[in-house]
Scaffold this active site. Structure first.
Site, short mmCIF file in Angstrom:
data_model
loop_
_atom_site.label_atom_id
_atom_site.label_comp_id
_atom_site.label_asym_id
_atom_site.label_seq_id
_atom_site.Cartn_x
_atom_site.Cartn_y
_atom_site.Cartn_z
N ASP A 134 38.79 32.45 41.27
CA ASP A 134 38.91 31.23 42.07
C ASP A 134 40.37 30.95 42.41
OD1 ASP A 134 36.17 30.63 42.09
OD2 ASP A 134 36.30 29.71 40.10
N TYR A 193 40.00 36.31 28.89
CA TYR A 193 40.55 35.14 29.57
C TYR A 193 41.30 34.24 28.59
CZ TYR A 193 37.18 36.09 33.36
OH TYR A 193 36.46 36.67 34.38
#
Length: 292
Positions: A39, A67
């Site tokens: 994103d 992540y």
């Protein structure tokens, strides 16, 4: 035609498509794609395939991902992240939530679980992206999907007037939505939650150590070769000249280790030529790269 891969450290406010467009211009090559969308507010590892590399992106997308993320508790949003509109807030309930309760609830999301993707994801519903339907005002409730979260580690818990920020690092399978982890944690604790920061540090086998900046991409960058990348993803199998001839025409060859997993087949000169998988007791080429 140029063929290979690039690993980009994507910056905030760039879409994945923006990075692809920059690569096309910089390399003078139209065949460029990416593995695993990030994103615009997210940063980190974005893998690009160039030329014949685009045909192999699906095998990179399927890899393990890592992540670093920050979840804000106390507020829920339409998109499950900081870009959405607030749909609920319960700041008053934050004082009752301990660090131990946060860690314990995150632990319930570790393992092979069914996860409901965000309604603002890129998953297609009747031919349209879910986020397109959601932005048009349609009610979108996506089906849960089986994913694997290998680990979640809480690095820090910070308390503010506007919420509790939970700084985590995690490893997961393809198809995992970190936004959904934030949403589900907030729902479990009955205060709401959303994602406010996300950085991808790995798309196996690539890490930030392999990555270049967008400025470096604009200036021109050397591609990681198909040969070097495929040997990092799959066991290498070096073929004889006769086997190369068979594989080049789509014919199967004798099985070696393909019953356990796919192998990357290389010519006697060391050039990647095909992916092999077991079929009917033989090693069948499932993707063949022509002469380069």
């Amino acid at each position: 035609m140029k063929s290979g891969f690039l690993v980009i450290d994507k910056e905030v406010d760039f879409t994945s498509h923006d990075v692809v467009a920059i690569a096309r211009k910089s390399l003078g090559e139209r065949r460029v794609g990416h593995a695993g969308t990030l994103d615009p507010f997210a940063t980190g590892v974005l893998v690009l395939g160039v030329g014949n590399g685009t045909r192999l992106l699906q095998y990179i997308t399927d890899g393990r991902k890592s992540y670093d993320a920050i979840i804000r508790l106390g507020v829920a949003t339409t998109t499950d992240d900081l870009t959405g509109e607030i749909v609920s807030a319960n700041l008053g309930g934050l004082s009752e939530i301990s660090d131990e309760a946060i860690a314990a609830n995150l632990k319930t999301q570790v393992g092979e679980i069914y996860q409901r993707p965000s309604s603002y994801s890129a998953i297609k519903v009747d031919g349209k992206r879910a986020y397109e339907l959601a932005r048009a005002g349609a009610e979108v409730v996506l089906k849960e999907r089986l994913i694997s979260i290998y680990s979640i580690r809480v690095k820090a818990v910070s308390r503010y007037d506007q919420g509790i920020d939970v700084d985590i690092s995690m490893e997961c399978s393809a198809g995992t939505y970190v936004r959904s982890i934030a949403r589900d944690l907030g729902e479990a604790l009955k205060v709401g939650g959303h994602l406010i920061a996300l950085r991808r540090s790995e798309v196996a086998p690539f890490t930030l150590a392999d990555a270049i900046s967008i400025e470096e991409l604009k200036a021109g960058a050397d591609l990681l070769s198909l040969d070097s990348v495929l040997s990092r993803i799959f066991p290498a199998r070096h073929l004889s000249a006769e086997e190369v001839a068979s594989v080049s025409h789509g014919r199967s060859i004798e099985l070696v280790d393909e019953k356990k997993q796919k192998s990357a087949a290389f010519t006697p000169e060391g050039a990647f030529i095909a992916l092999l998988a077991e079929k009917g007791g033989r090693a069948q080429p499932i993707l063949v790269i022509g002469s380069r």
